[in-house]
Design a protein around this motif. Structure first.
Motif, PDB file in Angstrom:
ATOM      1  N   VAL A  83      86.996  32.453 -11.923  1.00  0.00           N
ATOM      2  CA  VAL A  83      87.501  32.847 -13.662  1.00  0.00           C
ATOM      3  C   VAL A  83      86.859  32.039 -14.382  1.00  0.00           C
ATOM      4  N   ALA A  84      85.740  33.320 -15.605  1.00  0.00           N
ATOM      5  CA  ALA A  84      85.131  32.792 -16.444  1.00  0.00           C
ATOM      6  C   ALA A  84      86.037  31.684 -17.695  1.00  0.00           C
ATOM      7  N   VAL A  85      85.361  30.967 -17.622  1.00  0.00           N
ATOM      8  CA  VAL A  85      85.711  30.013 -18.310  1.00  0.00           C
ATOM      9  C   VAL A  85      85.337  30.058 -19.929  1.00  0.00           C
ATOM     10  N   PHE A  86      83.838  30.841 -20.063  1.00  0.00           N
ATOM     11  CA  PHE A  86      83.250  31.127 -21.483  1.00  0.00           C
ATOM     12  C   PHE A  86      83.959  32.086 -22.598  1.00  0.00           C
ATOM     13  N   HIS A 109      72.780  10.318 -11.285  1.00  0.00           N
ATOM     14  CA  HIS A 109      72.664   9.949 -13.158  1.00  0.00           C
ATOM     15  C   HIS A 109      72.316  12.066 -14.007  1.00  0.00           C
ATOM     16  N   LEU A 110      73.572  12.405 -12.821  1.00  0.00           N
ATOM     17  CA  LEU A 110      73.375  14.387 -13.051  1.00  0.00           C
ATOM     18  C   LEU A 110      74.478  14.346 -14.723  1.00  0.00           C
ATOM     19  N   VAL A 111      74.475  15.318 -15.024  1.00  0.00           N
ATOM     20  CA  VAL A 111      74.696  15.199 -15.374  1.00  0.00           C
ATOM     21  C   VAL A 111      75.591  16.878 -15.838  1.00  0.00           C
ATOM     22  N   ASN A 112      76.699  17.817 -16.815  1.00  0.00           N
ATOM     23  CA  ASN A 112      77.077  18.539 -16.806  1.00  0.00           C
ATOM     24  C   ASN A 112      76.838  19.180 -18.476  1.00  0.00           C
ATOM     25  N   ALA A 113      75.906  20.456 -17.808  1.00  0.00           N
ATOM     26  CA  ALA A 113      75.196  21.607 -18.869  1.00  0.00           C
ATOM     27  C   ALA A 113      75.482  22.323 -19.434  1.00  0.00           C
ATOM     28  N   ALA A 114      76.628  22.839 -18.518  1.00  0.00           N
ATOM     29  CA  ALA A 114      77.343  23.747 -18.896  1.00  0.00           C
ATOM     30  C   ALA A 114      78.582  24.291 -18.081  1.00  0.00           C
ATOM     31  N   GLY A 115      79.579  24.575 -18.139  1.00  0.00           N
ATOM     32  CA  GLY A 115      81.044  25.100 -17.350  1.00  0.00           C
ATOM     33  C   GLY A 115      80.815  26.909 -17.624  1.00  0.00           C
ATOM     34  N   ILE A 116      81.081  27.119 -16.180  1.00  0.00           N
ATOM     35  CA  ILE A 116      81.370  28.400 -16.308  1.00  0.00           C
ATOM     36  C   ILE A 116      82.472  29.183 -15.369  1.00  0.00           C
ATOM     37  N   HIS A 117      82.916  28.386 -14.483  1.00  0.00           N
ATOM     38  CA  HIS A 117      83.985  29.314 -13.965  1.00  0.00           C
ATOM     39  C   HIS A 117      85.354  28.118 -12.698  1.00  0.00           C
ATOM     40  N   VAL A 118      86.180  28.854 -12.840  1.00  0.00           N
ATOM     41  CA  VAL A 118      86.816  27.598 -12.035  1.00  0.00           C
ATOM     42  C   VAL A 118      87.664  29.005 -11.520  1.00  0.00           C
ATOM     43  N   GLU A 119      88.093  28.047 -10.170  1.00  0.00           N
ATOM     44  CA  GLU A 119      88.726  28.948  -9.142  1.00  0.00           C
ATOM     45  C   GLU A 119      90.188  28.331  -8.944  1.00  0.00           C
ATOM     46  N   LEU A 175      69.102  29.074 -19.629  1.00  0.00           N
ATOM     47  CA  LEU A 175      70.042  29.517 -18.107  1.00  0.00           C
ATOM     48  C   LEU A 175      71.177  29.663 -18.177  1.00  0.00           C
ATOM     49  N   VAL A 176      71.936  28.776 -18.845  1.00  0.00           N
ATOM     50  CA  VAL A 176      73.405  28.634 -19.995  1.00  0.00           C
ATOM     51  C   VAL A 176      73.034  29.853 -20.197  1.00  0.00           C
ATOM     52  N   LYS A 177      72.335  30.069 -21.090  1.00  0.00           N
ATOM     53  CA  LYS A 177      72.599  31.658 -22.305  1.00  0.00           C
ATOM     54  C   LYS A 177      72.966  32.628 -21.023  1.00  0.00           C
ATOM     55  N   ALA A 178      71.980  33.176 -19.852  1.00  0.00           N
ATOM     56  CA  ALA A 178      72.934  33.986 -19.353  1.00  0.00           C
ATOM     57  C   ALA A 178      73.555  33.176 -17.877  1.00  0.00           C
ATOM     58  N   LEU A 179      73.971  32.169 -18.398  1.00  0.00           N
ATOM     59  CA  LEU A 179      74.909  32.821 -17.617  1.00  0.00           C
ATOM     60  C   LEU A 179      76.568  33.126 -17.709  1.00  0.00           C
ATOM     61  N   LYS A 180      76.405  32.305 -19.330  1.00  0.00           N
ATOM     62  CA  LYS A 180      77.013  32.329 -20.032  1.00  0.00           C
ATOM     63  C   LYS A 180      77.672  33.999 -20.397  1.00  0.00           C
ATOM     64  N   SER A 181      76.448  35.174 -20.197  1.00  0.00           N
ATOM     65  CA  SER A 181      76.461  36.473 -21.103  1.00  0.00           C
ATOM     66  C   SER A 181      77.350  36.931 -20.758  1.00  0.00           C
ATOM     67  N   GLU A 182      78.001  38.246 -21.234  1.00  0.00           N
ATOM     68  CA  GLU A 182      78.865  39.563 -20.919  1.00  0.00           C
ATOM     69  C   GLU A 182      78.510  39.691 -19.865  1.00  0.00           C
ATOM     70  N   LYS A 183      77.347  40.037 -19.014  1.00  0.00           N
ATOM     71  CA  LYS A 183      77.241  40.599 -17.978  1.00  0.00           C
ATOM     72  C   LYS A 183      77.723  39.594 -16.427  1.00  0.00           C
ATOM     73  N   VAL A 184      77.474  38.854 -17.226  1.00  0.00           N
ATOM     74  CA  VAL A 184      78.435  38.245 -15.471  1.00  0.00           C
ATOM     75  C   VAL A 184      80.169  37.323 -15.511  1.00  0.00           C
ATOM     76  N   ARG A 185      80.499  37.055 -17.265  1.00  0.00           N
ATOM     77  CA  ARG A 185      81.776  37.400 -17.355  1.00  0.00           C
ATOM     78  C   ARG A 185      82.658  38.998 -16.505  1.00  0.00           C
ATOM     79  N   LYS A 186      81.440  40.147 -17.242  1.00  0.00           N
ATOM     80  CA  LYS A 186      81.812  41.846 -16.839  1.00  0.00           C
ATOM     81  C   LYS A 186      81.781  41.458 -14.564  1.00  0.00           C
TER      82      LYS A 186
END
Length: 259
Positions: free
Chosen positions: A256-259, A91-101, A233-244
């Motif tokens: 590649v970040a997708v957010f 019963h696993l669900v996607n909480a947020a998409g972060i990056h793609v390889e 956690l989602v907010k932090a993962l989708k931050s500009e810090k992570v994108r950079k």
């Protein structure tokens, strides 16, 4: 009085630490665990004590989330998650998409998708998973359309329209870089493109983006996706810090970040 104030400050700090929510997240080492470790201090400021638990396989972290041993994991793309749920009854669900390889469309003969001519020959992987992924990429690029129910297992038989009457060569994925010069374009997985000196960011005519079903996601057990800790956690993962961080560590587009 100063001692009392100092003691009070210590007690407040201790109370704050005690009040933090411990969040256990499983991840494979790179780039997933690296990204999580990057945001540990940011989460502490939001009252979340992030514990990163590294795994070297793709089965155990899902078992651990399903059983409640850990709160989330970050290592897999959506098709794998859905397949795992179906096979195991999980019963696993996607909480947020972060990056793609990413997959990318490469060519040594044209500089743009728009330059492809009628009856151009396109090489794609011949294994079921990667062939479907390649065709989805070509559909996103506007070169073909697929039948409504084709999905990630699409084959060339599922092509609904092909305005340029493109010709497809289905080739073993590992051989695609070697045949690139012999075709008009080829869809190549990063695992094989990088050793061949190809950069998705610099050389790709078209690269997978946020619409890709192969986005790597933060997975949680159903019902936990809206907890305060997971939202933080989602907010932090989708931050500009992570994108950079992603852009600087993987300048060639391997991640590649997708957010």
């Amino acid at each position: 009085m100063k001692k009392i104030i100092a003691l009070a400050a210590v007690l407040v700090a201790a109370a704050s630490l005690f009040a933090q929510t411990v969040l256990k997240v499983g991840a494979t080492p790179e780039p997933h665990a690296d990204i999580l470790n990057l945001i540990k201090d940011d989460l502490k400021a939001d009252g979340v004590d992030l514990k990163v638990i590294e795994f070297t396989d793709y089965v155990t972290p899902n078992e651990a989330v399903e059983s409640g041993e850990i709160d989330a994991n970050y290592f897999q793309h959506i098709p794998y998650l859905e397949s795992f749920n179906k096979e195991r009854g999980y019963h696993l669900v996607n909480a947020a998409g972060i990056h793609v390889e990413p997959f990318a469309l490469y060519s040594k003969k044209v500089k743009s998708v728009k330059d492809l001519k009628k009856k151009a020959r396109i090489a794609i992987p011949n294994d079921p998973t990667n062939e479907g992924r390649a065709l989805l990429l070509l559909a996103d690029a506007g070169l073909i359309t697929l039948k409504p129910n084709a999905g990630i297992t699409a084959t060339v038989q599922d092509i609904a329209s092909n305005p340029l009457k493109l010709k497809f060569s289905e080739i073993e994925a590992a051989s695609l870089p070697r045949v690139l010069a012999d075709v008009d374009a080829a869809v190549i997985n990063g695992n094989y493109a990088i050793p061949a000196g190809l950069s998705a960011k610099k050389d790709g005519l078209f690269v997978e983006g946020s619409s890709s079903p192969y986005v790597n996601v933060l997975a949680v057990k159903e019902g936990n996706e809206n907890t305060d800790a997971i939202k933080a956690l989602v907010k932090a993962l989708k931050s500009e810090k992570v994108r950079k961080y992603i852009e600087e560590k993987y300048p060639n587009g391997d991640v590649v970040a997708v957010f």
